[in-house]
Design an enzyme around this catalytic site. Structure first.
Site, mmCIF file in Angstrom:
data_model
loop_
_atom_site.group_PDB
_atom_site.id
_atom_site.type_symbol
_atom_site.label_atom_id
_atom_site.label_comp_id
_atom_site.label_asym_id
_atom_site.label_seq_id
_atom_site.Cartn_x
_atom_site.Cartn_y
_atom_site.Cartn_z
ATOM 1 N N ASN A 9 -59.908 0.689 35.489
ATOM 2 C CA ASN A 9 -59.512 0.993 36.864
ATOM 3 C C ASN A 9 -59.802 -0.240 37.726
ATOM 4 O O ASN A 9 -60.953 -0.516 38.033
ATOM 5 C CB ASN A 9 -60.316 2.211 37.359
ATOM 6 N N LYS A 11 -58.993 -0.737 40.746
ATOM 7 C CA LYS A 11 -59.183 -0.384 42.164
ATOM 8 C C LYS A 11 -58.362 -1.326 43.060
ATOM 9 O O LYS A 11 -57.287 -1.750 42.676
ATOM 10 C CB LYS A 11 -60.675 -0.405 42.511
ATOM 11 N N HIS A 95 -59.999 10.684 41.748
ATOM 12 C CA HIS A 95 -61.124 9.743 41.632
ATOM 13 C C HIS A 95 -62.100 10.018 42.773
ATOM 14 O O HIS A 95 -61.703 10.322 43.895
ATOM 15 C CB HIS A 95 -60.611 8.296 41.690
ATOM 16 N N GLU A 97 -63.723 8.175 44.664
ATOM 17 C CA GLU A 97 -63.541 7.379 45.886
ATOM 18 C C GLU A 97 -62.466 8.009 46.769
ATOM 19 O O GLU A 97 -62.547 7.967 47.996
ATOM 20 C CB GLU A 97 -63.200 5.922 45.519
ATOM 21 N N GLU A 167 -67.220 11.217 35.653
ATOM 22 C CA GLU A 167 -67.774 10.053 36.339
ATOM 23 C C GLU A 167 -68.809 10.509 37.372
ATOM 24 O O GLU A 167 -68.438 10.883 38.499
ATOM 25 C CB GLU A 167 -66.662 9.297 37.066
ATOM 26 N N GLY A 173 -70.057 2.053 40.197
ATOM 27 C CA GLY A 173 -70.208 0.808 40.937
ATOM 28 C C GLY A 173 -71.628 0.525 41.394
ATOM 29 O O GLY A 173 -71.858 -0.359 42.213
ATOM 30 N N SER A 212 -70.348 2.559 35.618
ATOM 31 C CA SER A 212 -71.056 1.337 35.212
ATOM 32 C C SER A 212 -71.061 1.119 33.698
ATOM 33 O O SER A 212 -72.049 0.660 33.139
ATOM 34 C CB SER A 212 -72.477 1.332 35.782
HETATM 35 C C1 PEP Z 1 -64.582 3.812 38.328
HETATM 36 O O1 PEP Z 1 -64.250 3.392 39.400
HETATM 37 O O2 PEP Z 1 -63.872 4.677 37.792
HETATM 38 C C2 PEP Z 1 -65.798 3.316 37.689
HETATM 39 C C3 PEP Z 1 -66.279 3.963 36.686
HETATM 40 O O3 PEP Z 1 -66.352 2.165 38.227
HETATM 41 P P1 PEP Z 1 -67.580 1.295 37.621
HETATM 42 O O4 PEP Z 1 -67.312 1.124 36.152
HETATM 43 O O5 PEP Z 1 -67.533 0.011 38.363
HETATM 44 O O6 PEP Z 1 -68.828 2.076 37.852
#
Ligand code: PEP
Length: 251
Positions: A9, A11, A95, A97, A167, A173, A212
């Site tokens: 992803n 973003k 997601h 976000e 997630e 992040g 992460s």
């Molecule tokens: C994501 O945005 O789906 C995600 C898992 O980000 P990160 O790997 O940076 O934590």
């Protein structure tokens, strides 16, 4: 046997030049043929990325779609049919976000899920609890509610052509990763919940972990029985890291 999937992803990152470079470095690497690999660039880069991965096994997906399937007067939105038309095969739905920044509700997410499937895209339904919910012992209930927003509304069969990405919001992040055991616990709960409606759908359902993920922790996470790959944010912007994560999923 579920085929692993590693999805990057990207973003709201990248310029025409930087994504071209990223893909060049990624496609130069040996990626395991036993793993499905997908990248989710910004909308404006989808066509370029699609052209650049056309001769590889990498597929493209979008980070969101409109609730409405057909074209119409919805300024700034992109329909699932338009995404399909441009070459996408997947789309992220819900997601965290977008749930947080765009106030996307379970109801809106369900409508987007319907639109995605109607257009022939595979929705990647993102679910996960906040830190407050985890600390209050509400992780399982939150995730189940988010899965049920689709499962109970549309029936279990829609999960035959879908992916779930667990997630935990506190791990996205932040550099904090759920331990393999914490992730496995929720993944197993999701699968067991789906199995109440259909054992075969639950068995075939790919459940990705996101939060992460990096080359250093991917193998341990992917070794868990109910983790079928990863949804990778930050680390997917580094071709070497992302390639190593893909290889970890193939081992
Ligand atoms: C994501 O945005 O789906 C995600 C898992 O980000 P990160 O790997 O940076 O934590």
């Amino acid at each position: 046997m579920r085929r692993p999937l590693v999805a990057g992803n990207w973003k709201m990152h990248g310029t025409c030049a930087s994504i071209k470079q990223l893909l060049t470095e990624l496609t130069e690497q040996a990626l395991p043929l036993s793993v499905d690999v997908a990248v989710f660039p910004s909308l404006i880069h989808l066509q370029t990325v699609g052209a650049q991965v056309a001769s590889s096994n990498i597929v493209i997906g979008a980070q969101d779609c409109a609730v409405q399937l057909e074209e119409g007067a919805l300024t700034g939105e992109t329909s699932a049919l338009q995404l399909k038309d441009i070459g996408c095969s997947m789309v992220l739905i819900g997601h965290s976000e977008r749930r947080q920044l765009q106030d996307e509700t379970d109801r809106v997410i369900c409508r987007k899920f319907i639109a995605a499937q109607a257009a022939g895209l595979t929705p990647v339904l993102c679910v996960g609890e906040t830190l407050e919910e985890r600390e209050a012992g509400q992780a399982q209930a939150t995730v189940q509610r988010q899965v049920d927003a689709v499962l109970l509304e549309l029936g279990v069969d829609v999960l035959k052509n879908a992916v779930i990405a667990y997630e935990p919001v506190w791990a996205i992040g932040t550099g904090l990763t759920a331990t393999p055991e914490q992730a496995q616990e929720i993944h197993a709960q999701i699968r067991a919940h789906v199995a109440k409606y259909s054992a075969s759908v639950a068995q075939g359902l790919r459940i990705l972990y996101g939060g992460s993920v990096k080359a250093a922790n991917a193998a341990e996470l992917f070794a868990q029985a109910d983790i079928d790959g990863g949804l990778v944010g930050g680390a997917s912007l580094n071709a070497k890291e992302f390639g190593a994560i893909c290889r970890a999923a193939g081992n």
